[in-house]
Design a protein around this motif. Sequence first.
Motif, PDB file in Angstrom:
ATOM      1  N   ALA A 183       0.849  -1.182   0.000  1.00 24.08           N
ATOM      2  CA  ALA A 183       0.000   0.000   0.000  1.00 24.08           C
ATOM      3  C   ALA A 183       0.887   1.235   0.000  1.00 24.08           C
ATOM      4  CB  ALA A 183      -0.911  -0.002   1.215  1.00 24.08           C
ATOM      5  N   LEU A 184       0.561   2.168  -0.853  1.00 19.66           N
ATOM      6  CA  LEU A 184       1.343   3.397  -0.933  1.00 19.66           C
ATOM      7  C   LEU A 184       0.888   4.379   0.134  1.00 19.66           C
ATOM      8  CD1 LEU A 184       1.350   3.885  -4.781  1.00 19.66           C
ATOM      9  CD2 LEU A 184       3.293   3.273  -3.367  1.00 19.66           C
ATOM     10  N   PRO A 185       1.799   5.218   0.613  1.00 14.61           N
ATOM     11  CA  PRO A 185       1.401   6.216   1.599  1.00 14.61           C
ATOM     12  C   PRO A 185       0.494   7.256   0.956  1.00 14.61           C
ATOM     13  CG  PRO A 185       3.693   6.538   0.940  1.00 14.61           C
ATOM     14  CD  PRO A 185       3.215   5.272   0.287  1.00 14.61           C
ATOM     15  N   THR A 186      -0.457   7.744   1.742  1.00 20.43           N
ATOM     16  CA  THR A 186      -1.385   8.744   1.213  1.00 20.43           C
ATOM     17  C   THR A 186      -0.955  10.166   1.569  1.00 20.43           C
ATOM     18  OG1 THR A 186      -2.751   8.537   3.195  1.00 20.43           O
ATOM     19  CG2 THR A 186      -3.363   7.181   1.287  1.00 20.43           C
ATOM     20  N   ASP A 187       0.140  10.279   2.323  1.00 21.71           N
ATOM     21  CA  ASP A 187       0.587  11.600   2.737  1.00 21.71           C
ATOM     22  C   ASP A 187       1.665  12.170   1.824  1.00 21.71           C
ATOM     23  OD1 ASP A 187       2.484   9.765   3.475  1.00 21.71           O
ATOM     24  OD2 ASP A 187       2.898  10.674   5.426  1.00 21.71           O
ATOM     25  N   VAL A 188       1.699  11.678   0.599  1.00 18.97           N
ATOM     26  CA  VAL A 188       2.673  12.167  -0.375  1.00 18.97           C
ATOM     27  C   VAL A 188       1.956  12.572  -1.658  1.00 18.97           C
ATOM     28  CG1 VAL A 188       4.577  10.776   0.533  1.00 18.97           C
ATOM     29  CG2 VAL A 188       3.148   9.863  -1.298  1.00 18.97           C
ATOM     30  N   GLY A 189       2.645  13.344  -2.461  1.00 21.46           N
ATOM     31  CA  GLY A 189       2.166  13.714  -3.780  1.00 21.46           C
ATOM     32  C   GLY A 189       3.279  13.459  -4.781  1.00 21.46           C
ATOM     33  N   TYR A 190       2.939  13.503  -6.060  1.00 19.14           N
ATOM     34  CA  TYR A 190       3.908  13.181  -7.100  1.00 19.14           C
ATOM     35  C   TYR A 190       3.939  14.308  -8.125  1.00 19.14           C
ATOM     36  CZ  TYR A 190       3.566   8.592  -5.010  1.00 19.14           C
ATOM     37  OH  TYR A 190       3.584   7.554  -4.114  1.00 19.14           O
ATOM     38  N   ARG A 191       5.137  14.682  -8.534  1.00 22.81           N
ATOM     39  CA  ARG A 191       5.308  15.699  -9.573  1.00 22.81           C
ATOM     40  C   ARG A 191       4.850  15.144 -10.916  1.00 22.81           C
ATOM     41  NH1 ARG A 191       7.542  20.340  -8.103  1.00 22.81           N
ATOM     42  NH2 ARG A 191       8.775  20.385  -6.220  1.00 22.81           N
ATOM     43  N   GLY A 192       4.672  16.013 -11.874  1.00 24.81           N
ATOM     44  CA  GLY A 192       4.181  15.641 -13.195  1.00 24.81           C
ATOM     45  C   GLY A 192       4.920  14.493 -13.856  1.00 24.81           C
ATOM     46  N   PRO A 193       6.263  14.537 -13.931  1.00 25.65           N
ATOM     47  CA  PRO A 193       6.979  13.444 -14.589  1.00 25.65           C
ATOM     48  C   PRO A 193       6.735  12.077 -13.933  1.00 25.65           C
ATOM     49  CG  PRO A 193       8.394  15.356 -14.428  1.00 25.65           C
ATOM     50  CD  PRO A 193       7.170  15.667 -13.621  1.00 25.65           C
ATOM     51  N   ALA A 194       6.659  12.051 -12.612  1.00 23.06           N
ATOM     52  CA  ALA A 194       6.390  10.784 -11.915  1.00 23.06           C
ATOM     53  C   ALA A 194       4.976  10.309 -12.213  1.00 23.06           C
ATOM     54  CB  ALA A 194       6.600  10.948 -10.417  1.00 23.06           C
ATOM     55  N   ALA A 195       4.017  11.236 -12.250  1.00 21.71           N
ATOM     56  CA  ALA A 195       2.632  10.881 -12.573  1.00 21.71           C
ATOM     57  C   ALA A 195       2.544  10.321 -13.990  1.00 21.71           C
ATOM     58  CB  ALA A 195       1.721  12.099 -12.417  1.00 21.71           C
ATOM     59  N   CYS A 196       3.289  10.931 -14.919  1.00 22.59           N
ATOM     60  CA  CYS A 196       3.312  10.451 -16.310  1.00 22.59           C
ATOM     61  C   CYS A 196       3.842   9.026 -16.383  1.00 22.59           C
ATOM     62  CB  CYS A 196       4.194  11.343 -17.183  1.00 22.59           C
ATOM     63  SG  CYS A 196       3.520  12.960 -17.510  1.00 22.59           S
ATOM     64  N   THR A 197       4.945   8.779 -15.707  1.00 22.71           N
ATOM     65  CA  THR A 197       5.551   7.448 -15.712  1.00 22.71           C
ATOM     66  C   THR A 197       4.578   6.412 -15.177  1.00 22.71           C
ATOM     67  OG1 THR A 197       7.752   8.386 -15.433  1.00 22.71           O
ATOM     68  CG2 THR A 197       7.471   6.079 -14.805  1.00 22.71           C
ATOM     69  N   ALA A 198       3.965   6.715 -14.045  1.00 17.97           N
ATOM     70  CA  ALA A 198       3.049   5.768 -13.407  1.00 17.97           C
ATOM     71  C   ALA A 198       1.793   5.519 -14.234  1.00 17.97           C
ATOM     72  CB  ALA A 198       2.674   6.257 -12.016  1.00 17.97           C
ATOM     73  N   ALA A 199       1.271   6.567 -14.862  1.00 13.66           N
ATOM     74  CA  ALA A 199       0.031   6.439 -15.631  1.00 13.66           C
ATOM     75  C   ALA A 199       0.267   5.975 -17.062  1.00 13.66           C
ATOM     76  CB  ALA A 199      -0.724   7.777 -15.645  1.00 13.66           C
ATOM     77  N   GLY A 200       1.515   6.050 -17.513  1.00 17.94           N
ATOM     78  CA  GLY A 200       1.825   5.624 -18.876  1.00 17.94           C
ATOM     79  C   GLY A 200       1.405   6.635 -19.931  1.00 17.94           C
ATOM     80  N   ILE A 201       1.493   7.910 -19.578  1.00 18.21           N
ATOM     81  CA  ILE A 201       1.105   8.969 -20.520  1.00 18.21           C
ATOM     82  C   ILE A 201       2.297   9.889 -20.758  1.00 18.21           C
ATOM     83  CG2 ILE A 201      -1.328   8.908 -19.863  1.00 18.21           C
ATOM     84  CD1 ILE A 201      -0.840  11.445 -18.195  1.00 18.21           C
ATOM     85  N   THR A 202       2.176  10.728 -21.782  1.00 23.46           N
ATOM     86  CA  THR A 202       3.225  11.696 -22.065  1.00 23.46           C
ATOM     87  C   THR A 202       2.994  12.951 -21.235  1.00 23.46           C
ATOM     88  OG1 THR A 202       2.005  12.795 -23.845  1.00 23.46           O
ATOM     89  CG2 THR A 202       3.368  10.880 -24.458  1.00 23.46           C
ATOM     90  N   TYR A 203       4.051  13.746 -21.087  1.00 20.11           N
ATOM     91  CA  TYR A 203       3.904  15.000 -20.356  1.00 20.11           C
ATOM     92  C   TYR A 203       2.952  15.940 -21.092  1.00 20.11           C
ATOM     93  CZ  TYR A 203       4.993  18.633 -17.054  1.00 20.11           C
ATOM     94  OH  TYR A 203       4.883  19.580 -16.076  1.00 20.11           O
ATOM     95  N   ARG A 204       2.949  15.850 -22.407  1.00 16.48           N
ATOM     96  CA  ARG A 204       2.040  16.679 -23.206  1.00 16.48           C
ATOM     97  C   ARG A 204       0.577  16.339 -22.894  1.00 16.48           C
ATOM     98  NH1 ARG A 204       3.090  17.601 -29.424  1.00 16.48           N
ATOM     99  NH2 ARG A 204       3.523  19.722 -28.828  1.00 16.48           N
ATOM    100  N   GLN A 205       0.279  15.020 -22.776  1.00 14.62           N
ATOM    101  CA  GLN A 205      -1.083  14.612 -22.401  1.00 14.62           C
ATOM    102  C   GLN A 205      -1.425  15.124 -21.003  1.00 14.62           C
ATOM    103  OE1 GLN A 205      -0.434  10.361 -23.166  1.00 14.62           O
ATOM    104  NE2 GLN A 205      -2.342  10.373 -24.348  1.00 14.62           N
ATOM    105  N   LEU A 206      -0.491  14.959 -20.074  1.00 13.54           N
ATOM    106  CA  LEU A 206      -0.721  15.407 -18.703  1.00 13.54           C
ATOM    107  C   LEU A 206      -1.048  16.894 -18.672  1.00 13.54           C
ATOM    108  CD1 LEU A 206      -0.428  14.532 -15.606  1.00 13.54           C
ATOM    109  CD2 LEU A 206       1.793  15.643 -15.774  1.00 13.54           C
ATOM    110  N   ASP A 207      -0.249  17.673 -19.372  1.00 16.74           N
ATOM    111  CA  ASP A 207      -0.451  19.117 -19.415  1.00 16.74           C
ATOM    112  C   ASP A 207      -1.810  19.464 -20.027  1.00 16.74           C
ATOM    113  OD1 ASP A 207       0.448  21.905 -19.189  1.00 16.74           O
ATOM    114  OD2 ASP A 207       0.504  21.826 -21.385  1.00 16.74           O
ATOM    115  N   TYR A 208      -2.144  18.826 -21.127  1.00 13.77           N
ATOM    116  CA  TYR A 208      -3.418  19.092 -21.795  1.00 13.77           C
ATOM    117  C   TYR A 208      -4.596  18.714 -20.892  1.00 13.77           C
ATOM    118  CZ  TYR A 208      -7.277  18.892 -25.107  1.00 13.77           C
ATOM    119  OH  TYR A 208      -8.490  19.080 -25.719  1.00 13.77           O
ATOM    120  N   TRP A 209      -4.501  17.541 -20.275  1.00 16.77           N
ATOM    121  CA  TRP A 209      -5.594  17.090 -19.414  1.00 16.77           C
ATOM    122  C   TRP A 209      -5.750  17.981 -18.182  1.00 16.77           C
ATOM    123  CZ3 TRP A 209      -4.611  11.074 -19.571  1.00 16.77           C
ATOM    124  CH2 TRP A 209      -4.960  10.610 -20.844  1.00 16.77           C
TER     125      TRP A 209
END
Length: 166
Positions: free
Chosen positions: A2-28
């Motif tokens: 189980a991952l801790p809920t008291d943390v957040g993730y920067r854009g590049p980490a979110a992209c890696t985990a979700a399997g999306i590009t930074y361009r998609q992240l920014d647009y969304w």
Amino acid sequence: MALPTDVGYRGPAACTAAGITYRQLDYWARTGLVEPSVRTGAHNAPLYSLPDILMLKVAKRLLDTGISLQQIRTAVDHLRGRPAAELSRITLMSDGVSVYECTSPDEVVDLMQRGQGMFGLALANVSRELEEALGVVPAEERADLPAAAPQPVDELAQRRRERRTG
């Protein structure tokens, strides 16, 4: 794991985990599909919470199956804000045009018996994949959570430190 809920993730980490590009992240984020919901105190940098990244991963999976962005937006809006325990019991089904939420095997069977081609996306599986992916990317402390209770002060130890340094 189980991952801790008291943390957040920067854009590049979110992209890696979700399997999306930074361009998609920014647009969304700009269009409000999935925005970072965590702000840090230090630099007020936006961070993505675990539920945010789960919605990014769901959106990516639906997009990969040919679902329109409009339908994806409807599905994500419908799921947003639900507790993790509730999300893990949901399977999203789609006929390629509409997205349906199923919370029981009977609902899944009913949709499958319509005779149309369907695909399913079990959010519990998506969540497990996300935990594996986020286990290897850096996280940052969340400043938007209540601070931990202050530790009691050991006055004797504090006086000794002051004598040594003062």
